[in-house]
Motif scaffolding. Structure first.
Motif, PDB file in Angstrom:
ATOM      1  N   UNK A 253       0.827  -1.204   0.000  1.00  0.00           N
ATOM      2  CA  UNK A 253       0.000   0.000   0.000  1.00  0.00           C
ATOM      3  C   UNK A 253       0.863   1.257   0.000  1.00  0.00           C
ATOM      4  N   UNK A 254       1.978   1.248   0.692  1.00  0.00           N
ATOM      5  CA  UNK A 254       2.890   2.401   0.658  1.00  0.00           C
ATOM      6  C   UNK A 254       3.354   2.662  -0.773  1.00  0.00           C
ATOM      7  N   UNK A 255       3.736   1.613  -1.463  1.00  0.00           N
ATOM      8  CA  UNK A 255       4.191   1.770  -2.855  1.00  0.00           C
ATOM      9  C   UNK A 255       3.071   2.283  -3.744  1.00  0.00           C
ATOM     10  N   UNK A 256       1.871   1.710  -3.588  1.00  0.00           N
ATOM     11  CA  UNK A 256       0.738   2.115  -4.424  1.00  0.00           C
ATOM     12  C   UNK A 256       0.322   3.556  -4.154  1.00  0.00           C
ATOM     13  N   UNK A 257       0.272   3.940  -2.885  1.00  0.00           N
ATOM     14  CA  UNK A 257      -0.128   5.307  -2.541  1.00  0.00           C
ATOM     15  C   UNK A 257       0.875   6.318  -3.084  1.00  0.00           C
TER      16      UNK A 257
END
Length: 272
Positions: A253-257
């Protein structure tokens, strides 16, 4: 010469008579001692076996702890039998018990550190702040628990190293168990510019979390403005996952955000 020979014969007869009397007297003691040893050994083995079986059925009692208590019971009974057998031969058992107590005290003082580890190991096995397979962390060490012994605990560190920790170092310090609770909360904070759209940033962050099936629907995903600092507006998000999914979900999720904020023209920067 005849008188001397008679005296020797009489002395020999007296010695043989006394020896026979002693043999008869002590033969009963020896037989009784052998019977006590056999009976005591059998009884100690039976009682320790029953104790081990019973402790295994007690919820929360570890196998290592059950074996330890069963062996303590067995050797205590054998020691009692040994003292009783010595009493059959007229030995003063009170002095023996006093000597055993003094020896035990001396050994206890000499092995103070070892006994401290044993006491800590017993408490760890009884209270179970961690179990085999769980990931724990203290102020000095961290890792997955491989085995909990009476003297020390074996761990595997995150970088794959083997570590042996004395139980006393794990009992007297706060322990964080990352595997005990079934769910965990993750909090993400990202700084955006003052000119950027905060609501859009929250929508993007919430969308990625709610779109991941591994993120729990209850409690709901929460987004908010965490703080305002000199360089950015810090937008925060909290969500819950199952404990095994915590790290894989958070990293993804960190990468996607980050990528979505960049695609929408929002610059992510330091959050403090």
């Amino acid at each position: 010469m005849e008188q001397q020979a008679s005296e020797v014969i009489l002395a020999t007869q007296a010695a043989l008579s006394q020896a026979s009397q002693l043999a008869v007297q002590y033969s009963f003691s020896i037989v009784g001692a052998l019977l006590l040893l056999i009976l005591g050994w059998t009884l100690a083995s039976a009682l320790s076996g029953w104790a081990l079986t019973g402790l295994r059925h007690v919820r929360g009692i570890d196998e290592t702890l059950a074996s330890f208590f069963a062996n303590v019971l067995r050797y205590a009974l054998l020691l009692l039998v040994f003292v009783t057998v010595l009493g059959q031969f007229g030995v003063q058992t009170a002095s023996i018990i006093a000597a055993i107590g003094a020896a035990g005290l001396a050994i206890g003082l000499a092995l103070q550190g070892t006994l401290q580890n044993i006491a800590a190991g017993i408490m760890l096995l009884v209270l179970r702040p961690f179990r085999v397979g769980e990931y724990i962390e203290t102020s000095t060490l961290s890792g997955v628990v491989l085995e909990i012994g009476l003297f020390a605990t074996e761990l595997k560190t995150p970088d794959g190293l083997y570590r042996l920790a004395p139980n006393s170092t794990l009992w007297n310090v706060p322990i964080t168990n990352f595997s005990r609770m079934p769910t965990r909360r993750f909090e993400l904070k990202i700084g955006i510019g003052y000119d950027d759209d905060v609501e859009l940033a929250e929508k993007i962050m919430r969308g990625h979390a709610e779109g991941d099936r591994r993120v729990l629907s209850t409690p709901k995903v929460e987004t908010f403005v965490s703080e305002l600092n000199d360089t950015s507006v810090v937008v925060g998000m909290r969500y819950w996952t199952q404990a095994p999914d915590f790290w894989p979900v958070s990293r993804e999720i960190i990468r996607q955000v980050r990528q979505s904020l960049k695609d929408n023209g929002l610059k992510s920067g330091p959050n403090s």
